[in-house]
Design a protein around this motif. Sequence first.
Motif, mmCIF file in Angstrom:
data_model
loop_
_atom_site.group_PDB
_atom_site.id
_atom_site.type_symbol
_atom_site.label_atom_id
_atom_site.label_comp_id
_atom_site.label_asym_id
_atom_site.label_seq_id
_atom_site.Cartn_x
_atom_site.Cartn_y
_atom_site.Cartn_z
ATOM 1 N N GLY A 228 -59.247 5.990 40.335
ATOM 2 C CA GLY A 228 -58.274 6.172 39.183
ATOM 3 C C GLY A 228 -56.874 6.198 39.507
ATOM 4 O O GLY A 228 -56.138 6.005 38.860
ATOM 5 N N SER A 229 -56.655 6.185 41.046
ATOM 6 C CA SER A 229 -55.196 6.109 41.421
ATOM 7 C C SER A 229 -54.676 4.794 41.323
ATOM 8 O O SER A 229 -53.608 4.534 40.842
ATOM 9 C CB SER A 229 -55.241 6.185 42.976
ATOM 10 O OG SER A 229 -55.895 7.683 43.170
ATOM 11 N N CYS A 230 -55.457 3.695 41.231
ATOM 12 C CA CYS A 230 -55.023 2.235 41.104
ATOM 13 C C CYS A 230 -55.559 1.604 39.590
ATOM 14 O O CYS A 230 -55.276 0.503 39.382
ATOM 15 C CB CYS A 230 -55.496 1.446 42.218
ATOM 16 S SG CYS A 230 -54.947 1.825 43.805
ATOM 17 N N HIS A 231 -56.316 2.405 39.055
ATOM 18 C CA HIS A 231 -56.861 2.125 37.516
ATOM 19 C C HIS A 231 -56.614 3.224 36.692
ATOM 20 O O HIS A 231 -57.488 4.050 36.474
ATOM 21 C CB HIS A 231 -58.404 1.842 37.883
ATOM 22 C CG HIS A 231 -58.785 0.400 38.712
ATOM 23 N ND1 HIS A 231 -58.423 -0.869 38.436
ATOM 24 C CD2 HIS A 231 -59.035 0.483 40.001
ATOM 25 C CE1 HIS A 231 -58.721 -1.559 39.275
ATOM 26 N NE2 HIS A 231 -58.999 -0.736 40.371
ATOM 27 N N LYS A 232 -55.358 3.418 36.197
ATOM 28 C CA LYS A 232 -54.967 4.483 35.290
ATOM 29 C C LYS A 232 -55.337 3.968 33.901
ATOM 30 O O LYS A 232 -54.898 2.809 33.307
ATOM 31 C CB LYS A 232 -53.657 4.789 35.625
ATOM 32 C CG LYS A 232 -53.122 4.985 36.955
ATOM 33 C CD LYS A 232 -51.631 5.257 37.041
ATOM 34 C CE LYS A 232 -51.313 5.274 38.327
ATOM 35 N NZ LYS A 232 -51.713 6.554 39.177
ATOM 36 N N GLN A 233 -55.905 4.857 33.121
ATOM 37 C CA GLN A 233 -56.295 4.525 31.601
ATOM 38 C C GLN A 233 -55.192 4.087 30.812
ATOM 39 O O GLN A 233 -55.425 3.347 30.166
ATOM 40 C CB GLN A 233 -56.917 5.891 31.171
ATOM 41 C CG GLN A 233 -57.544 5.740 29.674
ATOM 42 C CD GLN A 233 -58.275 6.935 29.072
ATOM 43 O OE1 GLN A 233 -57.868 7.928 29.763
ATOM 44 N NE2 GLN A 233 -58.951 6.535 27.964
ATOM 45 N N GLU A 234 -53.925 4.928 31.027
ATOM 46 C CA GLU A 234 -52.860 4.438 30.330
ATOM 47 C C GLU A 234 -52.482 3.204 30.139
ATOM 48 O O GLU A 234 -51.701 2.433 29.495
ATOM 49 C CB GLU A 234 -51.592 5.593 30.179
ATOM 50 C CG GLU A 234 -50.932 5.571 31.511
ATOM 51 C CD GLU A 234 -51.680 6.629 32.224
ATOM 52 O OE1 GLU A 234 -52.825 7.006 32.350
ATOM 53 O OE2 GLU A 234 -50.844 7.002 33.380
ATOM 54 N N ASN A 235 -52.914 2.567 31.754
ATOM 55 C CA ASN A 235 -52.406 1.264 31.555
ATOM 56 C C ASN A 235 -53.612 0.208 31.407
ATOM 57 O O ASN A 235 -53.792 -0.977 32.400
ATOM 58 C CB ASN A 235 -51.825 0.924 33.193
ATOM 59 C CG ASN A 235 -50.536 1.599 33.441
ATOM 60 O OD1 ASN A 235 -50.432 2.551 34.074
ATOM 61 N ND2 ASN A 235 -49.576 1.044 32.995
ATOM 62 N N ALA A 236 -54.519 0.530 30.741
ATOM 63 C CA ALA A 236 -55.886 -0.041 30.601
ATOM 64 C C ALA A 236 -56.365 -0.503 31.975
ATOM 65 O O ALA A 236 -57.130 -1.225 32.180
ATOM 66 C CB ALA A 236 -55.468 -1.399 29.987
ATOM 67 N N PHE A 237 -56.449 0.721 32.721
ATOM 68 C CA PHE A 237 -57.017 0.762 34.163
ATOM 69 C C PHE A 237 -56.297 -0.154 35.151
ATOM 70 O O PHE A 237 -57.147 -0.599 36.085
ATOM 71 C CB PHE A 237 -58.515 0.725 33.859
ATOM 72 C CG PHE A 237 -59.014 2.056 33.254
ATOM 73 C CD1 PHE A 237 -59.124 3.301 33.858
ATOM 74 C CD2 PHE A 237 -59.549 1.831 31.724
ATOM 75 C CE1 PHE A 237 -59.803 4.323 33.048
ATOM 76 C CE2 PHE A 237 -60.030 2.885 31.095
ATOM 77 C CZ PHE A 237 -60.229 4.224 31.739
ATOM 78 N N THR A 238 -55.018 -0.556 35.123
ATOM 79 C CA THR A 238 -54.486 -0.964 36.042
ATOM 80 C C THR A 238 -53.470 -0.036 36.758
ATOM 81 O O THR A 238 -53.489 1.030 35.924
ATOM 82 C CB THR A 238 -53.905 -2.626 36.011
ATOM 83 O OG1 THR A 238 -53.251 -2.934 37.204
ATOM 84 C CG2 THR A 238 -53.030 -2.470 34.863
ATOM 85 N N ASP A 239 -52.307 -0.323 37.641
ATOM 86 C CA ASP A 239 -51.507 0.720 37.860
ATOM 87 C C ASP A 239 -49.979 0.351 37.777
ATOM 88 O O ASP A 239 -49.181 1.227 38.183
ATOM 89 C CB ASP A 239 -51.884 0.840 39.492
ATOM 90 C CG ASP A 239 -51.642 -0.128 40.205
ATOM 91 O OD1 ASP A 239 -51.242 -1.434 39.750
ATOM 92 O OD2 ASP A 239 -51.963 -0.263 41.607
ATOM 93 N N GLY A 240 -49.750 -0.718 37.125
ATOM 94 C CA GLY A 240 -48.355 -1.064 36.906
ATOM 95 C C GLY A 240 -47.697 -1.241 38.377
ATOM 96 O O GLY A 240 -46.313 -1.792 37.862
ATOM 97 N N LEU A 241 -48.060 -1.572 39.298
ATOM 98 C CA LEU A 241 -47.474 -2.091 40.512
ATOM 99 C C LEU A 241 -47.589 -3.462 40.482
ATOM 100 O O LEU A 241 -48.818 -4.293 40.204
ATOM 101 C CB LEU A 241 -48.020 -1.352 41.558
ATOM 102 C CG LEU A 241 -47.989 0.222 41.654
ATOM 103 C CD1 LEU A 241 -48.706 0.804 42.772
ATOM 104 C CD2 LEU A 241 -46.363 0.681 41.631
ATOM 105 N N THR A 242 -46.727 -3.980 41.396
ATOM 106 C CA THR A 242 -46.760 -5.427 41.740
ATOM 107 C C THR A 242 -48.293 -5.775 42.616
ATOM 108 O O THR A 242 -49.012 -6.523 42.257
ATOM 109 C CB THR A 242 -45.552 -5.742 42.564
ATOM 110 O OG1 THR A 242 -44.355 -5.578 41.963
ATOM 111 C CG2 THR A 242 -45.667 -7.318 42.979
ATOM 112 N N VAL A 243 -48.350 -5.030 43.625
ATOM 113 C CA VAL A 243 -49.441 -5.094 44.224
ATOM 114 C C VAL A 243 -49.787 -3.570 44.439
ATOM 115 O O VAL A 243 -49.026 -2.701 44.767
ATOM 116 C CB VAL A 243 -49.589 -5.891 45.729
ATOM 117 C CG1 VAL A 243 -49.321 -7.143 45.389
ATOM 118 C CG2 VAL A 243 -48.397 -5.428 46.508
#
Lengths: 305, 382
Positions: free
Chosen positions: B92-107
Amino acid sequence: MKSLCRSVIAAASLIFIGCDGSSSPNAALLALATLSPPGIEFKAVVGDSDASCGGDITGHGDSHSSSVTIQHVAGVMPIGLKDLRFYVSEFELVDQNDNIITLDVPNTGAWQYGGVALLDFENGKGSCSGTTETNNFVQASVENKTYKTLRFTLGVPESLNHIDYSVAPSPLNVSGLAWSWTMGYRFFVGEFLSNDAATLGNAAVLHIGSAGCSESAGVYTCTNSNRTVIELTPTEGFNPFTQKVQFDLKKAVTGWDISTGSKSCHSMGAMDSATCSLVYPNFGLDYSTGNAGSTTQTVFGIISK
Amino acid sequence: MNKYITFSLLFLLLFQCTQLGLAKEKSSGSESILLLLGTSPSEGTPYTWDLPAGFPAPKVPSDNPITVEKIDLGRFLFYDTRLSENETQSCGSCHKQENAFTDGLTVSVGSTGQSHPRNAQHLSNVAYNLRQTWANPVLKKLEDQARVPMFGDNPVELGMKDREDLLLERLSTDSDYVSKFKSAFPNDQNPFSILNITKALSSFQRTFISGNSAYDRYQAGDFSALSPSAIRGKNLFFGEKAECFHCHGGFNFTDTVLHTGTVFEEVTFHNNGLDSSRFVSPNGGLYEFTFKEEDRGKFRAPSLRNVELTAPYMHDGSIPDLLSVVNHYVNGGTGDGTTNPYRDVFVRSFSLSESEKQDLVEFLKSLTDTEFTTNPKFQDPF
């Protein structure tokens, strides 16, 4: 689960010896009765020093005061081993009459399965990252005599290379050797880092496995097998009872200089060509094809026990 | 236990003596033994899919039937930082629910601080993926994919390589997990295994179904769900002018999909005209696996579900926002990507007014499903 699996496999492999037509029950009993079974012993070094965990490895370089170009493991710098493990398989001996003897490498429940053995020179101590257990021996039926040639493959045969490692029998279930990304195994893992004050932490990471793999209907095809066949034919011959096989990590990374920065080769298709192509020839491999190259391997040799 | 060993022995004995193929050996776990016994005890409470209209039933691997108990266990595992060696990160650290399970980071950044070469993928409707990750042609099942972040070291993500025993010890000494693993894998004498961890994680991820966006409501007959701008954008998206639908079509807005009705599995990867500087090591795309120059820079077309929430875009996170993505395609690529002979035929420059670009962006935003991103069933249970 792992220990249960091991015991089941161990028990099954005992029965296996009895029912396989190539081994007589008497031979199986004899093998069981022998405390130190015959086989092929290995040793791992870095130049003149043992490849060991838990402290600096020094004395493997060229003289600091010489004008020799620093290469391999960055010359005189002390290094710390991180990992050194590899799979060997398809053992053959050639006797004095040129008969080829295919060695029976039995399932042992721990270090050997399906004719594949894992040699493990790291013990998880110090900078080493693996497990505490080590293994430098391939248990196999060999005679106390001098053979012309010893031959083996550095790697896991294709028939076992894409099995599910999470449920595979040991030693094909070791995550440090499994390569999830390619659904295969790393055949060879060698890693170390510099403990020299000027280059502290610079690392060398060499992972060799099959590359260019695709899958269709459960069948995998790899364009670059990256399996090197090691053939050792010492002039005085090879007697497995008095001699052993030596692997030299220094020779394996000849061509790399970590005094200027870390080097890594992960066999990732053509992506690592700049670093991989420098060291693959040391193993007798051509990086672009994954087949035997134009140079003979230099990393393995025969020494006295 | 004894029965298990007896049948394992029997099976292995048969295997060894008759030289059965590897396919047999691969299934030499408890299922084969049950097969031999001719029984098939329940693996738990079968999960009932609650699928949006127009969604086919996901194809679940036969060796991992989806159950309520596995999903529950998988949810805990997904958010458990004990799955990383230094206990700092979970899935869940790189797959966040509020971001549809991505993390908002470039990489993404792994548990030891190492940067990943790729942008974390969102997990909306991941059950329908024919292939996992950006450009790996051999990673098919979520179960197989789960091992990459756990045990991979190039780059290090969760950093558990050679630490399976530590991981299993951490979980098996937790009484909550003892009952959860037992419920999820009732037929296993010892349910604590890496395989079962990947089975539970995959079961949880397969429930990440997103199909209640404004666009879906519009499709269902609520014509007020989309603004006039979004409707114009929809027509551009599916029309012969923008032609986005070729790579991002169907209910899941991608061109590769797997479900129970799939008979022919067509796997496609595309070069979408990014500058060739984006395809250098370790971002070669499909080329990494095929060694073919024409595959350099080919990646999977991701589902556009919840695309508004998954910025930045592309395999390396190199495009910051949706308008920039639209501009990339209107331009027929970026940099020398516009002349790359291997770019997809549908990536070619075309004319679009600024308001039309905005319409397309409005349509893409209509794929956002806030029910998905706030569904308590997907939330961190800790």
